[in-house]
Scaffold this active site. Sequence first.
Site, PDB file in Angstrom:
ATOM      1  CB  ALA A 284      -5.608  -5.858  -1.308  1.00  0.00           C
ATOM      2  CG  MET A 285      -1.228  -0.744  -2.199  1.00  0.00           C
ATOM      3  SD  MET A 285       0.304  -1.475  -1.567  1.00  0.00           S
ATOM      4  CE  MET A 285       0.852  -0.174  -0.482  1.00  0.00           C
ATOM      5  CD  GLU A 286       0.328  -2.096   2.672  1.00  0.00           C
ATOM      6  OE1 GLU A 286      -0.138  -2.880   1.825  1.00  0.00           O
ATOM      7  OE2 GLU A 286       1.510  -2.135   3.036  1.00  0.00           O
TER       8      GLU A 286
ATOM      9  CG  HIS B 183      -2.756  -8.544   4.999  1.00  0.00           C
ATOM     10  ND1 HIS B 183      -1.790  -9.373   5.517  1.00  0.00           N
ATOM     11  CD2 HIS B 183      -2.081  -7.650   4.232  1.00  0.00           C
ATOM     12  CE1 HIS B 183      -0.606  -9.015   5.081  1.00  0.00           C
ATOM     13  NE2 HIS B 183      -0.753  -7.965   4.291  1.00  0.00           N
ATOM     14  CD  GLU B 184      -3.940  -5.305   1.950  1.00  0.00           C
ATOM     15  OE1 GLU B 184      -3.073  -4.453   2.232  1.00  0.00           O
ATOM     16  OE2 GLU B 184      -3.640  -6.414   1.450  1.00  0.00           O
TER      17      GLU B 184
HETATM   18  N1  B3K Z   1       1.766  -4.374   0.491  1.00  0.00           N
HETATM   19  C1  B3K Z   1       1.088  -4.903  -0.647  1.00  0.00           C
HETATM   20  C2  B3K Z   1       1.997  -5.615  -1.598  1.00  0.00           C
HETATM   21  C3  B3K Z   1       2.628  -4.779  -2.629  1.00  0.00           C
HETATM   22  C4  B3K Z   1       3.300  -5.665  -3.648  1.00  0.00           C
HETATM   23  C5  B3K Z   1       4.073  -4.920  -4.660  1.00  0.00           C
HETATM   24  N2  B3K Z   1       4.612  -5.796  -5.663  1.00  0.00           N
HETATM   25  C6  B3K Z   1       0.000  -5.839  -0.275  1.00  0.00           C
HETATM   26  C7  B3K Z   1       0.056  -6.376   1.089  1.00  0.00           C
HETATM   27  O1  B3K Z   1       0.944  -7.114   1.457  1.00  0.00           O
HETATM   28  O2  B3K Z   1      -0.791  -6.031   1.856  1.00  0.00           O
HETATM   29 ZN    ZN Z   2       0.704  -6.864   3.494  1.00  0.00          ZN
END
Ligand code: B3K
Ligand code: ZN
Length: 868
Positions: free
Chosen positions: A268-270, A303-304
């Site tokens: 996932a991505m925040e 987490h996100e």
């Molecule tokens: N920050 C993103 C990870 C991005 C990965 C790019 N290859 C997810 C996370 O750690 O919440």
């Molecule tokens: Zn993260």
Amino acid sequence: MNIAANPVVEADQTVYLKDYQKPSFLVDSIDLDIRVYDDHTIVDATLNIKRQTAGDLVLLGRDLELKSIRLNGDLLTEAEYQLDAEQLVLSNVPDQATIQTQVVIHPESNTMLEGLYQAGDLFVTQNEPEGFRKITFYPDRPDVLSVFTTRVEADKKYPVLLANGNLLETGEAGEGRHYALWQDPTKKPSYLFACVIGDLAVLRDRYVTSEGRDVALEIYAIEKDIPKCHIAMEALKHSMRWDEEHYGRAYDLDNYMIVAVSQFNMGAMENKGLNIFNTSCVLADEEYTTDAAIMRVQSVIAHEYFHNWTGNRITCRDWFQLCLKEGLTVFRDQSFSEDLQSAAVQRIDDVAVLKSHQFPEDAGPLSHPPRPDHFVEINNFYTATVYEKGAEINRMMSTLLGQEKYRQGTDEYFRRHDGQAVTVEDWVAALSAGSGVDLSAFLNWYNQPGTPKLEAKGEYDAATQTYRLSLKQSLKAHPKYPNLKAVPIPVALALFNANTGEQYTLRSADLFVNNVKDGVYLFDQDRATIEFTGVTEQPVVSLLRNFSAPVNLDFDYSNDELAFLIQHETNGFNQWQATQTLLERILLEDHSAQAYIQALKNTLPELVQRDPLLASRLLDVPAEGYLGSRIDQNYQPEVVQSKRNALLDTFAREMGTFWKETYQALDPDLQNEFSQAMGERALKNIALSYMARQGDADAFTWAEEQYQTTLNMSERLGALKVLLWNDAPQAKACIDDFYNRFNDEALALDQWFMLQAAHPKANAQTIQYLTSHPDYDLGTPNRIRAVSGGLNSHPVNTWSFGVQHFIELARYLDEKNPIVGSRMLQVLSRWYTLAEPQRSTVQQQLLDLKAQVKSKNVAETLNSMLSI
Ligand code: B3K
Ligand code: ZN
């Protein structure tokens, strides 16, 4: 017209932390206009920039078709800027200026899933770490923070148009098209920019923050998946409250959106206010997803969400600092999950991941410090070391400080750095200042690679009733990191009376906290000795309780002492750890299994009743892959496999009727609490597989019945596994039935692929059948991971026909999706530990691949793997 082509790997593209320089220009605000068409997308960007230091204006851009560029309204000619595959550079730019660019991009053919890409009917972005430069020319680095205003325009067949922040306006755009205008009031780096264009349904809820802000919560997914979003929604609200209560952090926007997408490189991505999630980390429903997946969904949602403060409000100065946000946020989500289920089991599961992924990584050619000092491709550094070891460093500091001081430290961090892009040093300094405890020695943990070895020796003197514990720490030399220093190791410990099983109250002047049952000793020298007084009888020491430091412990326990700890330790984690240490000896050093079996016979019956989830973990037998990772040379996977099978057979036999009785006695449906029910389900599945090993005639009948009658995915899959992996007569009908039931449910179908690839006797034909199946799709990382992950659950298979599979995958993905390609290749990173002739065969295949790869991602991984 200029086309910035794909970069090719050049001699040395290494970036060094020591070369960090501030950007010459900051961006006060950016206006983006993204117009999506079927066969191209037009991106107009207006940047209001301001000089910070002397130098050229560097706008990073990759795979962009530049149509025009204007400086303060004037169209520039090609002679007025320099453009190459990576950047657009303008010299002599005034201190304050407006830059306008127009580019064309192609999300419809973007297979790398980075930047803006089309996934089925959906257009989504993934910009961390360096994806934004694939959308427009920009100083795409985390220390440039700006206010983003985004207009998204598309055909009305895509009714949903999202971007970060507040929705200012929507309207008609002619020719069956419409637009939405969004503005994010919070300054943010470009990696947190997101937009989504598609046809999605939405689940809505609200949350009122401790500061009184009424936040609209929205989870977007395809219509039929909406019922599977409720658990995620509850987890989101729970996370919001948890962060207020534990860190004093409240949410800061009026809306929080989550979008589920099935093609995504990671979990996932925040992105600020607009998280984008792999469906596997948001959809949760007992009927379609396993208990483990449900737990994971809750932890990733948290987490996100937690990133909103640790990552977004306070971000990283540069990508070397990645573990500043990831290590801290993982520690936060682990703590959250410890509150959600049994804290001991959560810790067991987290440490199991650390030991099976991070320890081997840190012991091999891909080893690097949690804060590396150089890289070629930053995407290769989203590793277990950055995430999991990074979390352990934070955990160690919080263990030492205790709840209250840790909170004072984090308060100070938020007070000092809100709105900034900072470093690991800033974090440790704020935590030290706020708590009043100097933690600067922990920087050694951030800056050094390798798992420290902690050697401990105990000596009991009955005459003086004294127990002496000597400690020694060491780190394996690393060619790239000389001058390794001692690290601070919090050693949480307890002493038990070997005769009565009771726990001593610890008396020692050396302890961080004295006169307690659970003591923590801060071991920060090369060697030390601690003395405990008032130890009236021979003690058994339990070290690193709750895994208080990420080290390899070497203590000369007798098997009987380990069996004692299995039965008497009150810390569930160390109880589990004792089983694992004993099993490693049995499996890798040919010790007898008797002490282990007897200890479990004594412990399980009561524990199964009291804490079925913990009981299920005490039955963990280290996986073949983990055992292999403990062998540094002449590794023969088939030897490990046969020893492990022999132990499982003995254990199955010796426990007699326990399996059958346990299976019959438990009824998860009668449990009100999810974690109790989850524990019972896990135990029943374990019992079934041991019954099958015993050759019990009921095993397959009961498994089939469980498979057919349940509505719970953990039960269905557990039963199917027993049938399939034991080649039961019912296996074929059930695996076909599973396909028919779930072929329209991508996540469940992933399990169908995984289960077959993970068959212990899978062979090249199995993989051929699965990878040429019409539902196999190389454009969907989840599907690739299902087959590859399944295959890799048996190193015997990985290191035989699997080598070809992983090499071919890496070769294909090198061009199509190098982030995932590099990941897949890492499965082979311990090739050098294999016994000959396998070792040379794999080495040759890797060398052949090296000659063919083009991406920085795969090339860097391969170079490191071969530089052993
Ligand atoms: N920050 C993103 C990870 C991005 C990965 C790019 N290859 C997810 C996370 O750690 O919440
Ligand atoms: Zn993260």
